[in-house]
Scaffold this active site. Structure first.
Site, short mmCIF file in Angstrom:
data_model
loop_
_atom_site.label_atom_id
_atom_site.label_comp_id
_atom_site.label_asym_id
_atom_site.label_seq_id
_atom_site.Cartn_x
_atom_site.Cartn_y
_atom_site.Cartn_z
NE ARG A 162 10.04 -14.89 -17.79
CZ ARG A 162 10.28 -16.17 -18.05
NH1 ARG A 162 9.48 -16.85 -18.85
NH2 ARG A 162 11.31 -16.77 -17.50
CE LYS A 205 -0.57 3.37 -7.97
NZ LYS A 205 -0.62 4.18 -6.74
CD GLU A 215 -11.13 6.16 -2.29
OE1 GLU A 215 -10.71 7.15 -2.93
OE2 GLU A 215 -10.43 5.51 -1.48
CE LYS A 251 -7.20 4.87 -10.01
NZ LYS A 251 -7.17 3.86 -8.97
CD GLU A 294 1.17 7.55 -7.12
OE1 GLU A 294 0.87 6.35 -7.22
OE2 GLU A 294 0.79 8.29 -6.21
NE ARG A 316 -2.27 5.84 -10.52
CZ ARG A 316 -2.38 4.69 -11.14
NH1 ARG A 316 -1.73 4.46 -12.26
NH2 ARG A 316 -3.13 3.72 -10.65
CG ASN A 354 -2.45 9.38 -3.12
OD1 ASN A 354 -3.18 8.39 -3.04
ND2 ASN A 354 -1.24 9.34 -3.63
CG HIS A 388 -2.67 6.15 3.60
ND1 HIS A 388 -2.00 6.60 2.47
CD2 HIS A 388 -3.66 5.35 3.14
CE1 HIS A 388 -2.56 6.09 1.39
NE2 HIS A 388 -3.58 5.33 1.77
CG HIS A 425 -9.11 3.28 2.22
ND1 HIS A 425 -7.89 3.84 2.54
CD2 HIS A 425 -9.47 3.81 1.02
CE1 HIS A 425 -7.52 4.65 1.56
NE2 HIS A 425 -8.46 4.66 0.63
N1 NAD Z 1 -5.22 -1.04 -7.00
C1 NAD Z 1 -5.62 0.14 -6.61
O1 NAD Z 1 -5.43 1.14 -7.32
C2 NAD Z 1 -6.35 0.27 -5.32
C3 NAD Z 1 -7.02 1.45 -5.01
C4 NAD Z 1 -7.76 1.51 -3.83
C5 NAD Z 1 -7.78 0.42 -2.97
N2 NAD Z 1 -7.10 -0.72 -3.31
C6 NAD Z 1 -7.13 -1.90 -2.43
O2 NAD Z 1 -8.47 -2.38 -2.37
C7 NAD Z 1 -8.64 -3.11 -1.16
C8 NAD Z 1 -9.97 -2.73 -0.55
O3 NAD Z 1 -11.00 -3.06 -1.44
P1 NAD Z 1 -12.52 -3.21 -0.96
O4 NAD Z 1 -12.88 -2.03 -0.14
O5 NAD Z 1 -13.30 -3.53 -2.16
O6 NAD Z 1 -12.44 -4.41 0.09
P2 NAD Z 1 -12.70 -5.98 -0.03
O7 NAD Z 1 -12.28 -6.53 -1.32
O8 NAD Z 1 -12.10 -6.58 1.20
O9 NAD Z 1 -14.29 -6.06 0.08
C9 NAD Z 1 -14.93 -5.63 1.26
C10 NAD Z 1 -15.83 -6.70 1.85
O10 NAD Z 1 -17.02 -6.81 1.06
C11 NAD Z 1 -17.22 -8.15 0.63
N3 NAD Z 1 -17.88 -8.06 -0.67
C12 NAD Z 1 -17.33 -7.67 -1.83
N4 NAD Z 1 -18.27 -7.56 -2.78
C13 NAD Z 1 -19.44 -7.88 -2.21
C14 NAD Z 1 -20.78 -7.94 -2.67
N5 NAD Z 1 -21.11 -7.57 -3.91
N6 NAD Z 1 -21.74 -8.34 -1.81
C15 NAD Z 1 -21.42 -8.68 -0.53
N7 NAD Z 1 -20.18 -8.62 -0.02
C16 NAD Z 1 -19.20 -8.22 -0.86
C17 NAD Z 1 -15.85 -8.77 0.64
O11 NAD Z 1 -15.89 -10.17 0.77
C18 NAD Z 1 -15.23 -8.10 1.86
O12 NAD Z 1 -15.64 -8.74 3.03
C19 NAD Z 1 -7.45 -2.79 -0.28
O13 NAD Z 1 -6.59 -3.90 -0.24
C20 NAD Z 1 -6.77 -1.63 -1.01
O14 NAD Z 1 -5.37 -1.61 -0.83
C21 NAD Z 1 -6.39 -0.80 -4.45
ZN ZN Z 2 -8.45 5.57 -1.26
#
Ligand code: NAD
Ligand code: ZN
Length: 364
Positions: A125, A147, A189, A231, A241, A245, A249, A256, A269
């Site tokens: 939990r 999130k 971003e 943020k 949200e 918030r 977007n 998207h 993305h």
């Molecule tokens: N929680 C939130 O508010 C929120 C906001 C935006 C996005 N997200 C989520 O985040 C995810 C995308 O995150 P991301 O873009 O970081 O992708 P990711 O975590 O898949 O990382 C991208 C790639 O880079 C590699 N990598 C990460 N750090 C590295 C480093 N320092 N050196 C070498 N390689 C590295 C990873 O292994 C992966 O292959 C999505 O699932 C999205 O839904 C969440």
């Molecule tokens: Zn985004």
């Protein structure tokens, strides 16, 4: 080069915490966790790419500070954000006898952060968790705001929670190994924060872009800190949200839909929302009289960052894109709701726009 450590407070009453940004921070992970008086046992959740490079250092600093860490490595990539992986994590946490006072360290990009955060929110939990984001996107976006969640076959992020970490450590050194394309996608971003909240930041990005593209720690530190501050400020005013918030977007309704119709994986993305933000800016010119000169500045900054700013679509694809936007959550009475800019640095959310204007804004 060493950059000064910035500390950004996230103010959420008794769930408040700090985001620390600087170089050499991974080596201080154990010390920082000791200060938080977290329990002895912990698990580092990471992926194959990040684990290979940084897990050992994370493990050692925790062990040196008296913790008993275990390591959970999940496959790299979006597919790890699944209930199947969540279950694997639960089983490993139980096998390592993590208890109520134990904690989880999320070491990786947004995928690891969302997954490990969700596991932390639900195991027993809820146990404490610390984020060590290693992508630019995770440092300025996904690790801030609480999130967490995973994907279902039916769609992304359909299962999740609002669950705040106890600490976020953004080590700028980890960005050195991030692939170029991922890094530039993260900058989409960063630019977004300038457009939605801070004209001065936008102007700084225009000026300092060459340094940012070289990943200069001193410049990055200030910029990442400012993005986290923005943020945190937005989330502090609207944690779950219900209103404000939504401004985070900006460009995402188009983005998207672009990700959706082109099959996830074609565009990162950040690339999809670069196109989306430029389209949203054109729409802003029509609907809120955003000056054309500012639309040009926005498009030009994305271009200089090496990000796509438009998408060529045949008529059937265009129809699919519009249909995908209408399926997005933000539709009321046939009109689509958008976040639009009045000026760079000032946006409004909930602007209702007719589908024909939405379509026209796709073209320069
Ligand atoms: N929680 C939130 O508010 C929120 C906001 C935006 C996005 N997200 C989520 O985040 C995810 C995308 O995150 P991301 O873009 O970081 O992708 P990711 O975590 O898949 O990382 C991208 C790639 O880079 C590699 N990598 C990460 N750090 C590295 C480093 N320092 N050196 C070498 N390689 C590295 C990873 O292994 C992966 O292959 C999505 O699932 C999205 O839904 C969440
Ligand atoms: Zn985004």
């Amino acid at each position: 080069m060493l950059a000064p450590v910035h500390s950004v407070p996230v103010q959420l009453g008794c769930r408040s915490y700090a985001i620390k940004i600087g170089t050499g921070l991974l080596a201080r992970l154990g010390d920082e966790c000791a200060r938080l008086k977290l329990g002895g046992r912990c698990a580092i959740v990471t992926d194959t790419n990040v684990g290979r490079r940084y897990a050992k250092e994370a493990f050692n600093t925790l062990a040196t500070n008296g913790f008993s860490p275990s390591l959970i490595v999940v496959p790299a990539g979006e597919t790890a954000k699944s209930l199947k992986t969540v279950r694997t994590c639960y089983d490993l946490l139980a096998a390592h006898r993590l208890e109520r006072k134990s904690f989880i360290v999320a070491l990786g990009g947004g995928v690891v952060g969302d997954l490990a955060g969700f596991v932390a929110a639900t195991y027993l939990r809820g146990i404490a968790f610390v984020q060590v984001p290693t992508t630019l996107l995770a440092q300025v976006d996904s690790s801030v705001g609480g999130k967490v969640g995973v994907n279902l076959k039916a769609g992304k992020n359909l299962v999740g929670a609002f669950y705040q970490p106890r600490l976020v450590l953004c080590d700028l050194d980890s960005l050195k190994t991030l692939p170029e394309r991922e890094y530039r996608a993260g900058l989409a971003e960063v630019i977004k924060y300038g457009i939605i909240y801070d004209a001065k930041l936008f102007a700084q990005l225009e000026r300092d872009l060459p340094k940012l593209l070289r990943r200069t720690p001193g410049t990055l530190a200030g910029v990442v800190a400012r993005c986290c501050e923005i943020k945190a400020d937005v989330v502090g005013q609207d944690e779950t949200e219900s209103g404000l918030r939504a401004i985070l977007n900006f460009g995402h309704t188009y983005g998207h839909a672009i990700e959706n119709i082109s099959g996830y994986g074609k565009y990162l993305h950040g690339e999809a929302i670069a196109i989306g933000q430029v389209a949203a800016s054109r729409l802003s010119a029509r609907v809120l009289s955003l000056p054309e000169r500012e639309v040009d500045r926005i498009a030009s900054l994305f271009k200089r960052t090496g990000l796509p700013v438009s998408i060529k679509l045949a008529a059937p694809q265009r129809r699919k894109l519009l249909a995908a936007m209408k399926l997005d959550k933000k539709v009321s009475g046939g009109e689509i709701k958008f976040v639009l800019a009045k000026r760079i640095g000032r946006v409004r959310f909930g602007c209702k726009v007719t589908p024909d204007l939405v379509e026209q804004a796709l073209d320069p």
